[in-house]
Design a protein around this motif. Structure first.
Motif: not given
Length: 522
Positions: A487-494
């Motif tokens: 699933v994309g879009g849940l976490f960014y960077g950390n």
């Protein structure tokens, strides 16, 4: 491939799940319970690698909860007597949402975040009741014994008995009892479509092609972290040398399958979950016996120095479960992609035994900091004098702070404010909490590197149904769903520790229920 697809034998199912890990298992069981009569899990791994990355976790699940009394009914390791000595604050919807958004610098998809947060408590209850996951309070990882009380910190309190091994064992037992089939050594090679509708999956089962017809396919086969080439392409060439923490079979197959039929990719393709990892661990796969024990998360209690003898992170910036994902990346960016964690004997007793036991990690001991530097020279330390100077400057700063703030008390269960920064001495790179001098012999060091767990870039989904979004239309592709690390879009960077497994359960349950609707209407 076209000839194989046209001539391959065909079998019928109500739902097909790609991936035998935690998220895929949640999806398969949910589909079965919601009315799918014949549910199939396929996985390209051999049976001895069942469980995907979930097997290699500590089983941590971050969830909204109302405090100790809310969670006591679903955990197995708290007696009534123990409960009287536990400090465990409630963790609210706002807390969970805020943690994901602040660690992702506000870039996370609000709808996807809301679905995970709002569904978290029901998901862990379902795991406890339906899957019989043996949840425990995570005393060893998320609490410190302070003045006779177990004080939980960092918003994360649930783990699983025997970690990821116990989690996957519970899933396997529940799936078998429910009559869900699993085929190993079965690679998904193509999504079958009729117009813009997914109608099944082409697989290669032990060398032979098969057409699997079904009104829905749920992709739960992880990211691309085990592909050296894709790590180099998306994350950067430095990531080619990162050690793979978990399964070697997460090589981006789900992304390729979905993209080929027009699915939208989204999220942080330059980001991933990583951690401080034992430098002596295997390079291209996890160890099925030691699994998560290669994690080395004791850095907030001490220091981390690179091979040139310099610190490179604020070890006390925040609780461990809010920093380890980005600190693994920081280690990778150091010369040689390695570092040394250092403590004195006053702090060694606070290190978690499962990560720092004598039979788990190579320990380097010395009776002085200079002596430790000498020994670390044999392990790759390039500048011994700089190493000693760094520790001495740090010690000077901690003593100056304590002299100026005698009221401050060291407490690993809170952000105690014990710092290296005061009016007379300030380090260029502070340690913001838990800053005690490294001065009591003997001194201990371990060598660490970066272990990559999963990648953050993935497929765009409808947060209400876990349906995969088409690039062309912006609408869900009928018959195609997604859960877990894909699933994309849940976490960014950390990311906040424990939220990955929770997200897999939330979207796995959604995908399974939607798959059952399609099977009923087929």
């Amino acid at each position: 491939m076209s000839a194989d697809k046209d001539t391959a034998p065909s079998l019928e199912f109500d739902c097909i799940v790609v991936g035998s890990g935690h998220a895929g298992s949640c999806a398969a069981l949910s589909a079965r319970d919601a009315g799918c009569n014949r549910v199939l899990i396929v996985d390209k791994c051999p049976p001895e690698w069942v469980g995907g990355n979930g097997y290699f976790t500590a089983g941590a699940h971050r969830t909204v909860h109302g405090g100790l009394q809310d969670l006591l009914p679903i955990v197995r390791n708290v007696s009534p007597e123990m409960a009287q000595n536990i400090d465990l604050d409630a963790y609210t919807t706002d807390d969970f949402t805020r943690d994901i958004m602040r660690l992702g610098n506000g870039r996370s998809d609000p709808g996807v975040v809301k679905a995970v947060v709002d569904g978290s408590r029901d998901a862990v209850q379902w795991l406890a009741d339906r899957v019989k996951v043996p949840f425990t309070l995570s005393f060893n990882r998320q609490a410190y014994l302070v003045d006779g009380r177990h004080v939980f910190w960092g918003g994360l309190v649930l783990s699983v008995e025997d970690g990821g091994k116990g989690l996957i064992a519970a899933h396997r037992a529940a799936l078998e009892a429910a009559g869900v089939e699993t085929w190993f050594n079965t690679a998904a090679t193509e999504l079958l479509v009729n117009g813009d509708v997914v109608v099944g999956l082409l697989v290669n089962r032990e060398g032979s092609p098969l057409r699997l017809r079904a009104p829905s396919v749920i992709l739960a086969c992880g990211g691309f972290e085990a592909s050296k080439d894709l790590r180099g392409k998306y994350l950067g060439q430095d990531w080619e040398r990162a050690k793979v923490r978990g399964t070697p079979y997460n090589t981006g197959d789900g992304l390729a399958l979905a993209k080929r039929i027009g699915a939208r990719l989204t999220g942080d393709f330059a980001g991933c979950h990583s951690t401080c990892w034992d430098a002596n661990a295997p390079s291209d796969r996890g160890d099925r016996a030691l699994s998560n024990q290669f994690t080395k998360s004791g850095y907030p209690l001490g220091l981390m120095l690179n091979v040139r003898g310099a610190r490179f992170v604020d070890e006390g910036e925040d609780f461990r479960n809010y920093t380890y994902a980005k600190f693994g990346r920081a280690i990778l960016g150091q010369p040689g992609g390695v570092a040394f964690q250092v403590w004195d004997s006053a702090l060694v007793g606070w290190l978690r035994k499962e990560e720092y036991a004598d039979d788990v990690v190579e320990k380097i001991w010395a009776d002085s900091v200079a002596g430790l530097a000498e020994k670390l020279g044999e392990k790759g330390l390039e500048d011994k004098e700089a190493f000693v100077r760094t520790v001495e400057r740090y010690n000077k700063a901690t003593r100056a702070f304590r002299a100026e703030h005698p009221e401050k008390r060291w407490d690993p269960a809170v952000k105690d404010g014990l710092s290296t920064q005061c009016s007379t001495v300030k380090l260029e790179l502070p340690k913001s909490n838990w800053a005690l001098p490294i001065e009591k012999p003997p001194f201990l060091a371990v060598k660490v590197t970066c272990g990559i767990t999963f990648t953050f870039g993935g497929l765009a989904i409808d947060p209400d149904s876990a349906g995969v979004i088409a690039e062309k239309t912006g609408e869900p592709i009928r018959g195609l769903f997604c859960t877990g690390e894909l699933v994309g879009g849940l976490f960014y960077g950390n990311y906040p520790g424990g939220s990955g497994l929770t997200g897999g359960a939330v979207f796995g349950r959604k995908a399974g229920k939607e798959a059952a609707k399609l099977a009923t209407n087929a």
